[in-house]
Design a protein around this motif. Sequence first.
Motif, PDB file in Angstrom:
ATOM      1  N   ALA A   1     -25.196  -4.578   3.888  1.00  0.00           N
ATOM      2  CA  ALA A   1     -25.757  -5.370   4.986  1.00  0.00           C
ATOM      3  C   ALA A   1     -26.449  -6.629   4.506  1.00  0.00           C
ATOM      4  O   ALA A   1     -26.765  -7.508   5.314  1.00  0.00           O
ATOM      5  N   PHE A   2     -26.676  -6.736   3.198  1.00  0.00           N
ATOM      6  CA  PHE A   2     -27.423  -7.861   2.648  1.00  0.00           C
ATOM      7  C   PHE A   2     -26.509  -9.069   2.489  1.00  0.00           C
ATOM      8  O   PHE A   2     -25.280  -8.985   2.508  1.00  0.00           O
ATOM      9  N   SER A   3     -27.129 -10.236   2.311  1.00  0.00           N
ATOM     10  CA  SER A   3     -26.385 -11.468   2.058  1.00  0.00           C
ATOM     11  C   SER A   3     -25.406 -11.272   0.899  1.00  0.00           C
ATOM     12  O   SER A   3     -25.799 -10.912  -0.213  1.00  0.00           O
ATOM     13  N   ALA A   4     -24.116 -11.535   1.150  1.00  0.00           N
ATOM     14  CA  ALA A   4     -23.115 -11.386   0.096  1.00  0.00           C
ATOM     15  C   ALA A   4     -23.367 -12.371  -1.037  1.00  0.00           C
ATOM     16  O   ALA A   4     -23.330 -12.003  -2.215  1.00  0.00           O
ATOM     17  N   VAL A   5     -23.625 -13.641  -0.692  1.00  0.00           N
ATOM     18  CA  VAL A   5     -23.888 -14.634  -1.735  1.00  0.00           C
ATOM     19  C   VAL A   5     -25.119 -14.233  -2.529  1.00  0.00           C
ATOM     20  O   VAL A   5     -25.143 -14.305  -3.769  1.00  0.00           O
ATOM     21  N   GLY A   6     -26.174 -13.786  -1.836  1.00  0.00           N
ATOM     22  CA  GLY A   6     -27.382 -13.366  -2.522  1.00  0.00           C
ATOM     23  C   GLY A   6     -27.125 -12.192  -3.447  1.00  0.00           C
ATOM     24  O   GLY A   6     -27.560 -12.185  -4.611  1.00  0.00           O
ATOM     25  N   TYR A   7     -26.398 -11.179  -2.945  1.00  0.00           N
ATOM     26  CA  TYR A   7     -26.143 -10.000  -3.766  1.00  0.00           C
ATOM     27  C   TYR A   7     -25.300 -10.337  -4.989  1.00  0.00           C
ATOM     28  O   TYR A   7     -25.617  -9.926  -6.119  1.00  0.00           O
ATOM     29  N   PHE A   8     -24.226 -11.117  -4.804  1.00  0.00           N
ATOM     30  CA  PHE A   8     -23.362 -11.430  -5.939  1.00  0.00           C
ATOM     31  C   PHE A   8     -24.057 -12.355  -6.943  1.00  0.00           C
ATOM     32  O   PHE A   8     -23.808 -12.278  -8.145  1.00  0.00           O
ATOM     33  N   PHE A   9     -24.935 -13.218  -6.457  1.00  0.00           N
ATOM     34  CA  PHE A   9     -25.765 -14.023  -7.354  1.00  0.00           C
ATOM     35  C   PHE A   9     -26.687 -13.110  -8.168  1.00  0.00           C
ATOM     36  O   PHE A   9     -26.762 -13.215  -9.406  1.00  0.00           O
ATOM     37  N   GLY A  10     -27.380 -12.203  -7.476  1.00  0.00           N
ATOM     38  CA  GLY A  10     -28.286 -11.292  -8.166  1.00  0.00           C
ATOM     39  C   GLY A  10     -27.550 -10.399  -9.142  1.00  0.00           C
ATOM     40  O   GLY A  10     -28.053 -10.111 -10.243  1.00  0.00           O
ATOM     41  N   ARG A  11     -26.354  -9.955  -8.767  1.00  0.00           N
ATOM     42  CA  ARG A  11     -25.574  -9.098  -9.662  1.00  0.00           C
ATOM     43  C   ARG A  11     -25.169  -9.846 -10.929  1.00  0.00           C
ATOM     44  O   ARG A  11     -25.186  -9.278 -12.029  1.00  0.00           O
ATOM     45  N   THR A  12     -24.833 -11.124 -10.782  1.00  0.00           N
ATOM     46  CA  THR A  12     -24.486 -11.932 -11.956  1.00  0.00           C
ATOM     47  C   THR A  12     -25.670 -12.019 -12.912  1.00  0.00           C
ATOM     48  O   THR A  12     -25.522 -11.846 -14.130  1.00  0.00           O
ATOM     49  N   LEU A  13     -26.851 -12.290 -12.376  1.00  0.00           N
ATOM     50  CA  LEU A  13     -28.039 -12.357 -13.229  1.00  0.00           C
ATOM     51  C   LEU A  13     -28.339 -11.002 -13.861  1.00  0.00           C
ATOM     52  O   LEU A  13     -28.700 -10.912 -15.045  1.00  0.00           O
ATOM     53  N   HIS A  14     -28.210  -9.954 -13.079  1.00  0.00           N
ATOM     54  CA  HIS A  14     -28.515  -8.610 -13.569  1.00  0.00           C
ATOM     55  C   HIS A  14     -27.622  -8.240 -14.749  1.00  0.00           C
ATOM     56  O   HIS A  14     -28.081  -7.661 -15.743  1.00  0.00           O
ATOM     57  N   ARG A  15     -26.341  -8.566 -14.635  1.00  0.00           N
ATOM     58  CA  ARG A  15     -25.408  -8.245 -15.710  1.00  0.00           C
ATOM     59  C   ARG A  15     -25.753  -8.977 -17.002  1.00  0.00           C
ATOM     60  O   ARG A  15     -25.648  -8.411 -18.094  1.00  0.00           O
ATOM     61  N   GLU A  16     -26.147 -10.240 -16.876  1.00  0.00           N
ATOM     62  CA  GLU A  16     -26.362 -11.065 -18.061  1.00  0.00           C
ATOM     63  C   GLU A  16     -27.769 -10.932 -18.636  1.00  0.00           C
ATOM     64  O   GLU A  16     -27.959 -10.998 -19.848  1.00  0.00           O
ATOM     65  N   LEU A  17     -28.773 -10.761 -17.780  1.00  0.00           N
ATOM     66  CA  LEU A  17     -30.156 -10.730 -18.250  1.00  0.00           C
ATOM     67  C   LEU A  17     -30.649  -9.316 -18.517  1.00  0.00           C
ATOM     68  O   LEU A  17     -31.605  -9.127 -19.270  1.00  0.00           O
ATOM     69  N   ASN A  18     -30.027  -8.336 -17.827  1.00  0.00           N
ATOM     70  CA  ASN A  18     -30.414  -6.930 -17.967  1.00  0.00           C
ATOM     71  C   ASN A  18     -31.896  -6.728 -17.664  1.00  0.00           C
ATOM     72  O   ASN A  18     -32.627  -6.045 -18.392  1.00  0.00           O
ATOM     73  N   VAL A  19     -32.352  -7.348 -16.569  1.00  0.00           N
ATOM     74  CA  VAL A  19     -33.720  -7.167 -16.086  1.00  0.00           C
ATOM     75  C   VAL A  19     -33.659  -6.906 -14.589  1.00  0.00           C
ATOM     76  O   VAL A  19     -32.651  -7.206 -13.930  1.00  0.00           O
ATOM     77  N   PRO A  20     -34.710  -6.333 -14.004  1.00  0.00           N
ATOM     78  CA  PRO A  20     -34.728  -6.154 -12.545  1.00  0.00           C
ATOM     79  C   PRO A  20     -34.586  -7.488 -11.814  1.00  0.00           C
ATOM     80  O   PRO A  20     -35.053  -8.522 -12.285  1.00  0.00           O
ATOM     81  N   ILE A  21     -33.954  -7.431 -10.666  1.00  0.00           N
ATOM     82  CA  ILE A  21     -33.738  -8.614  -9.840  1.00  0.00           C
ATOM     83  C   ILE A  21     -34.287  -8.339  -8.448  1.00  0.00           C
ATOM     84  O   ILE A  21     -33.929  -7.341  -7.809  1.00  0.00           O
ATOM     85  N   GLY A  22     -35.141  -9.228  -7.951  1.00  0.00           N
ATOM     86  CA  GLY A  22     -35.652  -9.147  -6.587  1.00  0.00           C
ATOM     87  C   GLY A  22     -35.105 -10.288  -5.756  1.00  0.00           C
ATOM     88  O   GLY A  22     -35.211 -11.451  -6.145  1.00  0.00           O
ATOM     89  N   LEU A  23     -34.495  -9.962  -4.622  1.00  0.00           N
ATOM     90  CA  LEU A  23     -33.867 -10.962  -3.754  1.00  0.00           C
ATOM     91  C   LEU A  23     -34.539 -10.939  -2.386  1.00  0.00           C
ATOM     92  O   LEU A  23     -34.525  -9.907  -1.703  1.00  0.00           O
ATOM     93  N   ILE A  24     -35.121 -12.062  -2.002  1.00  0.00           N
ATOM     94  CA  ILE A  24     -35.751 -12.214  -0.693  1.00  0.00           C
ATOM     95  C   ILE A  24     -34.803 -13.026   0.175  1.00  0.00           C
ATOM     96  O   ILE A  24     -34.549 -14.201  -0.090  1.00  0.00           O
ATOM     97  N   HIS A  25     -34.250 -12.380   1.203  1.00  0.00           N
ATOM     98  CA  HIS A  25     -33.242 -13.038   2.036  1.00  0.00           C
ATOM     99  C   HIS A  25     -33.859 -13.510   3.349  1.00  0.00           C
ATOM    100  O   HIS A  25     -34.441 -12.720   4.094  1.00  0.00           O
ATOM    101  N   SER A  26     -33.719 -14.809   3.623  1.00  0.00           N
ATOM    102  CA  SER A  26     -34.267 -15.389   4.844  1.00  0.00           C
ATOM    103  C   SER A  26     -33.300 -16.458   5.332  1.00  0.00           C
ATOM    104  O   SER A  26     -33.343 -17.605   4.892  1.00  0.00           O
ATOM    105  N   SER A  27     -32.389 -16.081   6.226  1.00  0.00           N
ATOM    106  CA  SER A  27     -31.417 -17.053   6.735  1.00  0.00           C
ATOM    107  C   SER A  27     -31.086 -16.747   8.191  1.00  0.00           C
ATOM    108  O   SER A  27     -31.391 -15.662   8.696  1.00  0.00           O
ATOM    109  N   TRP A  28     -30.438 -17.733   8.851  1.00  0.00           N
ATOM    110  CA  TRP A  28     -30.091 -17.572  10.271  1.00  0.00           C
ATOM    111  C   TRP A  28     -28.863 -18.432  10.551  1.00  0.00           C
ATOM    112  O   TRP A  28     -28.844 -19.631  10.316  1.00  0.00           O
TER     113      TRP A  28
END
Length: 671
Positions: free
Chosen positions: A172-199
Amino acid sequence: MKLPRCSAITFVALFAVASIASAELRLGSLFTDHMVLQREVECPIWGTCDPSSAVNVLLDGQPAAATTSDARGAFRVKLPAVREPGPHRIEVRSGDDVVTLSDVLAGEVWICSGQSNMEFPTTRAVNGLDEAAGATTRPTIRFYQVPKRPATQPSTAVDAKWTLASPETAGAFSAVGYFFGRTLHRELNVPIGLIHSSWSGTPAESWTPLETLKQLPLPKAHAMAVNVDASQLPDAAERFRAATLQWMEQTRQVDPGISAKAQGWADSELDTSSDWKPVTFPADMVRQGVPSGSITWLRNEMDVPPERAGSDLVLTLGIVDDFDTTFFNGEKVGATDLDTPGWWAAQRRYVVPGKLVKAGRNVIAIRVTDLDGPAGLTGPAPSMRATFSARADTPNATTQPFSIALTGNWQYRVERSGPTGVRPLRPLPPYKLDSAWTPGTLYNGMIAPVGSYAIRGAIWYQGESNAVRFEEYEPLLTAMIGSWREQFAVGDFPFYIVGLANWRAPTDDPNAFSDWAGLREAQRQISRTVKNTAMSVTIDIGDPLDIHPRNKQEVGRRLGLIALHDTYRREVVSRGPTLKRADFAQGRVVLSFDNVGGGLIAKADPLVSFSVAGEDGKFVWADARIENDSVVVSTPAVPEPTRIRYAWADNPTASLFNKEGLPAEPFQATK
């Protein structure tokens, strides 16, 4: 440009005013179980409690920060930088009250904002269900979904909480946000927090503080901001009607009635084989080459089943920009004009009496009067239908409700072309102060509540709704970015922009008007002039038939590459070729590029989408070839080029890439 101070900077004071009636210890909305703190920086924590009370914060049982609430009960402390991912436990104590936050991680926190392409959920992306199912392996990606809520004043709290990545939450979350966060997660191997605010569908003005807009030297943006105050007057609608009539008289756009040449254009038997042109609706007629401010006729045929002949039907046309008179088989069935309440946003609904409805071919004709800006049947598409009600008078059985879609192929002919030259700004209709499309309301309701939460940066996918005002987008978004940076008080945090994807039908005309290209150029200029910003190019992964392309994986990945390179200093090729210099000499243009990666390549043979113009300003398609890390452009048709463009269209053919497969950004340059 010096930016005005944003009213939400006084966030803590506002929070206190809203909460002073209660002495219970409360934390800001962002502070919940499963939250992600921005690692390696001091993180503000705020809330309310009893006035003038001691507040102590413990991290994993150890004292970490302390303060005293002010006379209104508001407090704010800074938690020392946390480096270990965790999980951690935070306790906030004041008197006998304790608030405990469990499963707190320290990692990288990003805001994801914009309009529908940022709101677009993961499940709707390519292979979306499988992508969402994979979220179970990444519980250290966390989501915070800001609820949709416009507000007339900066809000202090929202009803939301942090959640762990799972098939349900990621889906249900922003696809662009999730795939961006997943890219960072894979490369940085640190927790990722995504705050989604769009309309969906909202302009940048909605996401900008109202006081900022009022102080911008931009005629359209300033008029929109000032109109928020005017909209609160009790006679706002009548003032708007009078101002519009005065404007129409001033610009000579008062409708004189159907001209002699247009008599009979509503007739069902009219021959339209010549002089009438095709158009697909919903659409903006101005984009079809019809001058703004024109009076245009539209025609469509619909085939009525025999069993529906003689039945009443309802024509719903969506929004017609601006006025219309609608005919069915040559008879007038409805009209919307200056005297219609709320005409500027009225969904057209006209009842056609059964005596006009024939079996077989029936003709709808609409006379559209445009004032300024977009024109025609602008949708939304689901609203454009002819609907028959159920009937019980058939010999066999009750006939069910039935409808015929009115989207798709129509014909048009211009009765009177719009005026040429510069016209004064058209009056703006009154805003609904609780609307997401009212300037400042989404900043107030969906950005201000995030307060001064510690973040690393923001990603932004928006611009479609500002294309009609692309000439103001660069200073407008620059001001919006500045106001956000002032609120979050973490300096010039990274702000990464998704360039508009390719959309609509391609064109063979190098001089075709493209507000999409104009908006992309504004985005490009922002990435060059505003510190710590960048633009991710998507002109090769759009959909000509859908403004919401489904390949959000690649959008998120490209944003992630930019963040990895620019923010996290990783050695990756982060973007496609970007123009460094254009040298005009000896009848050709030599283009030099940055970000060539492993080298320039052509994905079309020969290279296409390059055009040049001389002193007359008329662009001509040109030949282009790669020479090392440069592109040489020329054409005999323009012996002395003074201007050059690449991919300057709504839906250009992307032909220039680097070997890493990232497309060159569209551009224009002048000698």
